[in-house]
Design a protein around this motif. Sequence first.
Motif, PDB file in Angstrom:
ATOM      1  N   GLY A   1      13.581 -33.961  72.267  1.00 49.23           N
ATOM      2  CA  GLY A   1      14.538 -33.389  71.321  1.00 49.23           C
ATOM      3  C   GLY A   1      13.875 -32.833  70.082  1.00 49.23           C
ATOM      4  N   MET A   2      12.884 -33.542  69.552  1.00 44.92           N
ATOM      5  CA  MET A   2      12.203 -33.078  68.347  1.00 44.92           C
ATOM      6  C   MET A   2      11.383 -31.829  68.640  1.00 44.92           C
ATOM      7  N   ALA A   3      10.771 -31.753  69.820  1.00 41.19           N
ATOM      8  CA  ALA A   3       9.983 -30.566  70.162  1.00 41.19           C
ATOM      9  C   ALA A   3      10.867 -29.329  70.226  1.00 41.19           C
ATOM     10  N   ARG A   4      12.071 -29.484  70.759  1.00 41.86           N
ATOM     11  CA  ARG A   4      12.980 -28.334  70.867  1.00 41.86           C
ATOM     12  C   ARG A   4      13.422 -27.832  69.491  1.00 41.86           C
ATOM     13  N   SER A   5      13.571 -28.729  68.532  1.00 39.64           N
ATOM     14  CA  SER A   5      14.055 -28.312  67.222  1.00 39.64           C
ATOM     15  C   SER A   5      12.943 -28.053  66.213  1.00 39.64           C
ATOM     16  N   LEU A   6      11.832 -28.798  66.317  1.00 39.28           N
ATOM     17  CA  LEU A   6      10.779 -28.703  65.307  1.00 39.28           C
ATOM     18  C   LEU A   6       9.551 -27.920  65.775  1.00 39.28           C
ATOM     19  N   ALA A   7       9.410 -27.696  67.077  1.00 39.42           N
ATOM     20  CA  ALA A   7       8.286 -26.901  67.591  1.00 39.42           C
ATOM     21  C   ALA A   7       8.781 -25.928  68.650  1.00 39.42           C
ATOM     22  N   PRO A   8       9.728 -25.053  68.302  1.00 40.10           N
ATOM     23  CA  PRO A   8      10.364 -24.204  69.311  1.00 40.10           C
ATOM     24  C   PRO A   8       9.596 -22.937  69.650  1.00 40.10           C
ATOM     25  N   ASP A   9       8.585 -22.588  68.859  1.00 41.70           N
ATOM     26  CA  ASP A   9       7.844 -21.359  69.113  1.00 41.70           C
ATOM     27  C   ASP A   9       6.374 -21.692  69.348  1.00 41.70           C
ATOM     28  N   ARG A  10       5.587 -20.680  69.736  1.00 40.76           N
ATOM     29  CA  ARG A  10       4.205 -20.956  70.122  1.00 40.76           C
ATOM     30  C   ARG A  10       3.344 -21.394  68.947  1.00 40.76           C
ATOM     31  N   GLU A  11       3.660 -20.908  67.745  1.00 39.01           N
ATOM     32  CA  GLU A  11       2.855 -21.313  66.580  1.00 39.01           C
ATOM     33  C   GLU A  11       3.015 -22.809  66.318  1.00 39.01           C
ATOM     34  N   ARG A  12       4.277 -23.262  66.272  1.00 41.34           N
ATOM     35  CA  ARG A  12       4.497 -24.671  65.981  1.00 41.34           C
ATOM     36  C   ARG A  12       4.149 -25.565  67.174  1.00 41.34           C
ATOM     37  N   ALA A  13       4.314 -25.051  68.396  1.00 42.75           N
ATOM     38  CA  ALA A  13       3.877 -25.823  69.558  1.00 42.75           C
ATOM     39  C   ALA A  13       2.364 -26.046  69.518  1.00 42.75           C
ATOM     40  N   THR A  14       1.617 -25.032  69.056  1.00 38.49           N
ATOM     41  CA  THR A  14       0.167 -25.173  68.930  1.00 38.49           C
ATOM     42  C   THR A  14      -0.202 -26.177  67.853  1.00 38.49           C
ATOM     43  N   ILE A  15       0.543 -26.166  66.746  1.00 37.13           N
ATOM     44  CA  ILE A  15       0.314 -27.163  65.693  1.00 37.13           C
ATOM     45  C   ILE A  15       0.565 -28.567  66.247  1.00 37.13           C
ATOM     46  N   ALA A  16       1.635 -28.730  67.029  1.00 38.74           N
ATOM     47  CA  ALA A  16       1.934 -30.033  67.628  1.00 38.74           C
ATOM     48  C   ALA A  16       0.806 -30.479  68.563  1.00 38.74           C
ATOM     49  N   LEU A  17       0.276 -29.551  69.357  1.00 41.30           N
ATOM     50  CA  LEU A  17      -0.832 -29.883  70.252  1.00 41.30           C
ATOM     51  C   LEU A  17      -2.063 -30.302  69.456  1.00 41.30           C
ATOM     52  N   GLY A  18      -2.345 -29.575  68.379  1.00 35.27           N
ATOM     53  CA  GLY A  18      -3.469 -29.960  67.528  1.00 35.27           C
ATOM     54  C   GLY A  18      -3.289 -31.350  66.939  1.00 35.27           C
ATOM     55  N   ALA A  19      -2.049 -31.693  66.569  1.00 33.30           N
ATOM     56  CA  ALA A  19      -1.783 -33.028  66.022  1.00 33.30           C
ATOM     57  C   ALA A  19      -2.018 -34.108  67.068  1.00 33.30           C
ATOM     58  N   VAL A  20      -1.668 -33.825  68.327  1.00 32.24           N
ATOM     59  CA  VAL A  20      -1.953 -34.777  69.413  1.00 32.24           C
ATOM     60  C   VAL A  20      -3.447 -35.049  69.487  1.00 32.24           C
ATOM     61  N   LEU A  21      -4.232 -33.985  69.459  1.00 33.02           N
ATOM     62  CA  LEU A  21      -5.693 -34.146  69.573  1.00 33.02           C
ATOM     63  C   LEU A  21      -6.256 -34.934  68.394  1.00 33.02           C
ATOM     64  N   ILE A  22      -5.781 -34.630  67.186  1.00 37.86           N
ATOM     65  CA  ILE A  22      -6.273 -35.355  66.008  1.00 37.86           C
ATOM     66  C   ILE A  22      -5.898 -36.828  66.098  1.00 37.86           C
ATOM     67  N   ALA A  23      -4.633 -37.114  66.475  1.00 36.28           N
ATOM     68  CA  ALA A  23      -4.175 -38.500  66.552  1.00 36.28           C
ATOM     69  C   ALA A  23      -4.938 -39.291  67.614  1.00 36.28           C
ATOM     70  N   ILE A  24      -5.345 -38.619  68.694  1.00 34.23           N
ATOM     71  CA  ILE A  24      -6.086 -39.302  69.750  1.00 34.23           C
ATOM     72  C   ILE A  24      -7.545 -39.518  69.352  1.00 34.23           C
ATOM     73  N   LEU A  25      -8.151 -38.488  68.752  1.00 30.92           N
ATOM     74  CA  LEU A  25      -9.582 -38.559  68.432  1.00 30.92           C
ATOM     75  C   LEU A  25      -9.861 -39.418  67.208  1.00 30.92           C
ATOM     76  N   VAL A  26      -8.934 -39.431  66.248  1.00 28.43           N
ATOM     77  CA  VAL A  26      -9.107 -40.220  65.015  1.00 28.43           C
ATOM     78  C   VAL A  26      -8.050 -41.314  65.030  1.00 28.43           C
ATOM     79  N   ALA A  27      -8.436 -42.501  65.461  1.00 29.25           N
ATOM     80  CA  ALA A  27      -7.471 -43.574  65.648  1.00 29.25           C
ATOM     81  C   ALA A  27      -6.950 -44.100  64.319  1.00 29.25           C
ATOM     82  N   GLY A  28      -5.766 -44.704  64.381  1.00 32.15           N
ATOM     83  CA  GLY A  28      -5.209 -45.369  63.214  1.00 32.15           C
ATOM     84  C   GLY A  28      -4.422 -44.447  62.303  1.00 32.15           C
ATOM     85  N   SER A  29      -4.002 -45.011  61.160  1.00 33.48           N
ATOM     86  CA  SER A  29      -3.162 -44.270  60.225  1.00 33.48           C
ATOM     87  C   SER A  29      -3.904 -43.088  59.606  1.00 33.48           C
TER      88      SER A  29
END
Length: 407
Positions: free
Chosen positions: A142-170
């Motif tokens: 649901g959040m992806a449909r409303s907060l990352a609906p286009d390719r620019e924001r979908a790419t930002i979301a993907l980048g956040a996944v990579l950062i959260a995985i590579l740099v553990a913790g808060s």
Amino acid sequence: MSETKAVAETANGQQGTPGEVFLAFLKLGLTSFGGPIAHLGYFRDELVLRRKWIDEKGYADLVALSQFLPGPASSQVGFALGLLRGGPLGALAAWAAFTLPSALLLLIFAIGASAFEGPIGQGIIEGLKIVAVAIVAHAVWGMARSLAPDRERATIALGAVLIAILVAGSFGQVAAILVGGLAGLIVCRQAGAAVSGHVEFPVSRTFGAVCLAVFIALLIGLPLAAAVVPSQALAVFDSFYRAGSLVFGGGHVVLPLLEAEVVRTGWVTPSEFLAGYGAAQAVPGPLFTFAAYLGAVLGPEPNGLAGAMIALVAVFLPGFLLLIGVIPFWDAFRARPSAQALMRGANAAVVGILGAALYDPVFTSAVVGPLQFALALTCFVLLMAWKAPPWTVVIVAAIGGALIGLA
């Protein structure tokens, strides 16, 4: 001040009392199932349409403000409505009445969790862990449909996944939000929604600035104090305050933030964490009361009732400080295109953070075999296709977990 009073008064011209606010929000705290969006609908029906505490435009503006700020959106709107209706004591009454029912239920669950022994009891706990997979997957979708609906924001979301995985913790989660906001300034400058509505509160710019200064001082000072002072209570307050300071995009985003603070430090086991998160879906009121459960079950003292109170106050406090601090400056700030672009990027980043948490710890800890996967998928279909209320899906998961425990 006169404009504020005009907004806050009802049709009979009488301003409310903290007691009236408490009773109104206690009713909502006992009956508001379904998450923050549903809560906002309950507020509108009860306080805008029926009690006429505020008009539709003013309420819409409060909702827009809460969506912009970090923190629990529905609780921030409730706090603001209590402030309008009953002053500072009314704000505290609104928060306490809306929060206490679910917090007490989760505290009882935390205290009684040790009673779930044997295959059936353990199966129920496993079912609560499995339902978290479906709940978080539904939230990410649901959040992806409303907060990352286009390719620019979908790419930002993907980048956040990579950062959260590579740099553990808060630290990785904070970095993902900062990078997402900066990326938003560059690639998310499309025309935003027209600014409408107006908020008028009895909060001066000076007092607002003081609240913002206190928010920043605690955000910076608490980790430093916790590193110097050997106090577990201070460390717990610091951890939950930081988690509450960074929750953009909805209550479910508190999951990875709290997991980084309490599971990776060894205070709470992954099994306890996910079982409590599943139980939190079955109670009314704000999802942030999950903090009360965690404060009660964390390993080092203070825990129990004292730990629950520390965690609960700490996780809500930053959102309320920001709300009061931003209110006097809101109308001017939200009209800036750069502010809108920054928030588009930050909101896309939180989709990625929650997506990373969906895999680890939620999926990896709960789905350990084909039966668990089938139950998680069943719960997801109930939420997505059948639009079942989350609390009913929790019951299905608990029964399914018990049956798996007997298998």
